[in-house]
Each structure stands twice: as C-alpha cells, then as structure tokens.
Scaffold this active site. Structure first.
Site, PDB file in Angstrom:
ATOM      1  N   ASN A   1      -6.778   4.338  -5.105  1.00 36.88           N
ATOM      2  CA  ASN A   1      -7.651   4.873  -6.135  1.00 36.88           C
ATOM      3  C   ASN A   1      -7.534   4.048  -7.418  1.00 36.88           C
ATOM      4  O   ASN A   1      -8.464   3.372  -7.815  1.00 36.88           O
ATOM      5  CB  ASN A   1      -7.323   6.338  -6.421  1.00 36.88           C
ATOM      6  CG  ASN A   1      -8.274   6.950  -7.425  1.00 36.88           C
ATOM      7  OD1 ASN A   1      -9.437   7.174  -7.123  1.00 36.88           O
ATOM      8  ND2 ASN A   1      -7.811   7.204  -8.637  1.00 36.88           N
ATOM      9  N   THR A   2      -6.363   4.062  -8.037  1.00 37.91           N
ATOM     10  CA  THR A   2      -6.196   3.426  -9.342  1.00 37.91           C
ATOM     11  C   THR A   2      -6.477   1.934  -9.302  1.00 37.91           C
ATOM     12  O   THR A   2      -7.019   1.377 -10.266  1.00 37.91           O
ATOM     13  CB  THR A   2      -4.769   3.674  -9.869  1.00 37.91           C
ATOM     14  OG1 THR A   2      -4.487   5.080  -9.815  1.00 37.91           O
ATOM     15  CG2 THR A   2      -4.613   3.197 -11.294  1.00 37.91           C
TER      16      THR A   2
ATOM     17  N   LYS B   1      -5.917  16.000   3.611  1.00 36.25           N
ATOM     18  CA  LYS B   1      -4.763  15.196   3.221  1.00 36.25           C
ATOM     19  C   LYS B   1      -3.752  16.094   2.514  1.00 36.25           C
ATOM     20  O   LYS B   1      -4.071  16.731   1.509  1.00 36.25           O
ATOM     21  CB  LYS B   1      -5.171  14.050   2.297  1.00 36.25           C
ATOM     22  CG  LYS B   1      -3.967  13.218   1.836  1.00 36.25           C
ATOM     23  CD  LYS B   1      -4.346  12.248   0.742  1.00 36.25           C
ATOM     24  CE  LYS B   1      -3.085  11.686   0.094  1.00 36.25           C
ATOM     25  NZ  LYS B   1      -3.376  10.872  -1.098  1.00 36.25           N
TER      26      LYS B   1
ATOM     27  N   GLY C   1      -0.254   5.232  -8.444  1.00 38.29           N
ATOM     28  CA  GLY C   1      -0.803   4.696  -9.674  1.00 38.29           C
ATOM     29  C   GLY C   1      -0.004   3.592 -10.317  1.00 38.29           C
ATOM     30  O   GLY C   1      -0.351   3.120 -11.404  1.00 38.29           O
TER      31      GLY C   1
ATOM     32  N   ALA D   1      -0.866   4.772  -1.774  1.00 38.28           N
ATOM     33  CA  ALA D   1      -0.231   4.709  -3.091  1.00 38.28           C
ATOM     34  C   ALA D   1       0.474   3.380  -3.327  1.00 38.28           C
ATOM     35  O   ALA D   1       1.159   2.850  -2.446  1.00 38.28           O
ATOM     36  CB  ALA D   1       0.759   5.852  -3.309  1.00 38.28           C
ATOM     37  N   GLY D   2       0.276   2.871  -4.533  1.00 28.68           N
ATOM     38  CA  GLY D   2       0.997   1.702  -5.000  1.00 28.68           C
ATOM     39  C   GLY D   2       0.239   0.389  -4.911  1.00 28.68           C
ATOM     40  O   GLY D   2       0.667  -0.605  -5.503  1.00 28.68           O
TER      41      GLY D   2
END
Length: 259
Positions: A211-212, A102, A163, A189-190
């Site tokens: 992830n977050t 990635k 995040g 993301a997001g």
C-alpha cells in the site's frame, strides 16, 4: 499458458495479477483507482473500520474502485485482539457477503507487528465459521505452518514493518515458509520499491501485497506501473532459475585458443 503467466489461485478463485494493493493513504479515491489499474491489480484490500460503506452523501471507495472490476479483500486493520478481529469480519460478511478475508491482529501501535497467539486464535475461529482466511503474520516458519494447519488459504508473512519501506529483512525465513507451504505465500508489508517486490517473487512467493510503497511515492501511478513489472519480472526469474553463485570469476568467452 506458460507457467509464468499461470493465474494465482486462492481458495479456488483465480486472479490474473499477483500484485494486491491497499486502499489507504492515497490523495483521493480517484488516484487510488488509477493506481490500481496501472498496477494491473485484480484485488484490493480494504480496512473495514476506516471506509464509508453506507452514506451515499459522502464519497465512497466503491464508487471509484468498482466491485465489478476488483475483488475486495476486507481486512481487520486496527484490531488488537482475536475477538475484535472476528467480530469485525462477521460484520463484513453481514454487510457485503464477503467470505474471502484478510486477518491481521496487531500487537502494538508502534511496530504494528502481528500478535501471533491472537492471530492463530482468530484464524481457527474464522475458519470454523466458514471464512476463507488470508492471514498477515510474522516471518516465523513455525507459526506459518500452524496457520496453514488451522486452515488458512494464504500465508502472508511481513517483509518488514507495515509502512516502513525497509524491504525484505529476512529472506531466509521467507524462503523457508515458501518451501514448506502448500497454500499461496504472499509477502505483506515492508515493500518500498520495485526491487523489493522483485526480490519477494524471486524467493518463490506467489504474490505481493503493498500500500504505502505506491500511495506515498512521488508519482503513485508511475510506481504502480513499476511494481506491476517488478512482480512479473521476479516471477519469471524465479521460474527460470538463477545461475549459481561462484566465489571466483568465470569468463563468458573461453580462454583456450586466444591469439
């Protein structure tokens, strides 16, 4: 096998899950591994510059998320130039033999927004060296097309800032990227909660990376399970085809013949 349950194919490799999760911000590697299993993930993305690969005296990610169980996707998190990103992934290939990677090249610390000029430069260099590049990018259909033309095997537009948990801020552009792409499109993301993941899949994306949203949930394992179901539900809804939007009511029961 139904279309809804067809595997995700990236660079000729099959993955049963369309949910990819990260390996940062968890309370422990053990919790990370439990969340990955609860999510049903086949692939985990790993920031090469932030994990211990070689010191067996310290706790290691690979002792919990077994490489025999999960496909590792090395990433270039924390890189701010094309040269830095390319160098990092060359080291990854030397260390672990990884070719599927990635790529992310960031523009600044405050937004972690991708520097698209540097990203495209790095992508071309990596593809020329035989890497299979999944690429984090802005939600710009023009750059998405250029990255695909450069040989990237998956396009990974942001839903919103890394995040942030703000969800998909520009569904129109995500949909335009999906419509033009001939390689998998994965929102990266997001995502903040399950409805964001479902929305990404309902737009026609092939997968979601997060992830977050899991790691910082009050109950990471419970959120991992929720995300698993959301991705499946969103995919099935997209394939089923939503009803058309109407300006006025349309009764479910006919009005003719009422007593």
């Amino acid at each position: 096998m139904t279309q809804a349950h067809a595997p995700l194919i990236i660079a000729g490799r099959e993955f049963q899950s369309r949910l990819i999760i990260g390996t940062g911000k968890y309370a422990s590697y053990a919790q990370n591994a439990e969340a990955a299993r609860a999510a049903g993930a086949d692939m985990v993305t790993v920031a090469l510059r932030r994990v211990n690969w070689s010191d067996p005296g310290q706790e290691r990610l690979q002792d919990h998320l077994l490489p025999s169980e999960f496909t590792y996707l090395p990433n270039t998190a924390g890189c701010f130039t094309a040269d830095e990103a390319v160098r990092t992934l060359r080291l990854a290939r030397e260390a672990g033999g990884w070719a599927l990677v990635k790529l992310e090249v960031l523009a600044d610390q405050k937004t972690l927004y991708p520097d698209m000029e540097e990203t495209l430069t790095a992508a071309k260099a990596l593809v020329a060296e035989g890497f299979e590049v999944m690429v984090y990018c802005s939600d710009d259909p023009v750059y998405a097309r250029k990255l695909e033309e450069a040989g990237c095997c998956a396009i990974m537009p942001l839903g919103s800032l890394i995040g942030s948990g703000l969800g998909i801020q520009n569904p129109l552009n995500i949909r335009l990227i999906v419509e033009q792409a001939r390689v998998p499109v994965i929102v990266d993301a997001g995502v903040g909660t399950a409805s964001d993941a479902a929305q990404a899949m309902e737009l026609g994306c092939d997968g979601v990376l997060m992830n977050t949203a899991i790691a910082e949930a009050r109950d990471p394992i419970g959120m991992a399970r929720a995300m698993r179901h959301a991705v499946i539900a969103g995919r099935e809804a997209y394939l089923a085809g939503r009803m058309g939007r109407k300006r006025y009511a349309d009764p479910s029961s006919p009005l003719a013949g009422l007593i």
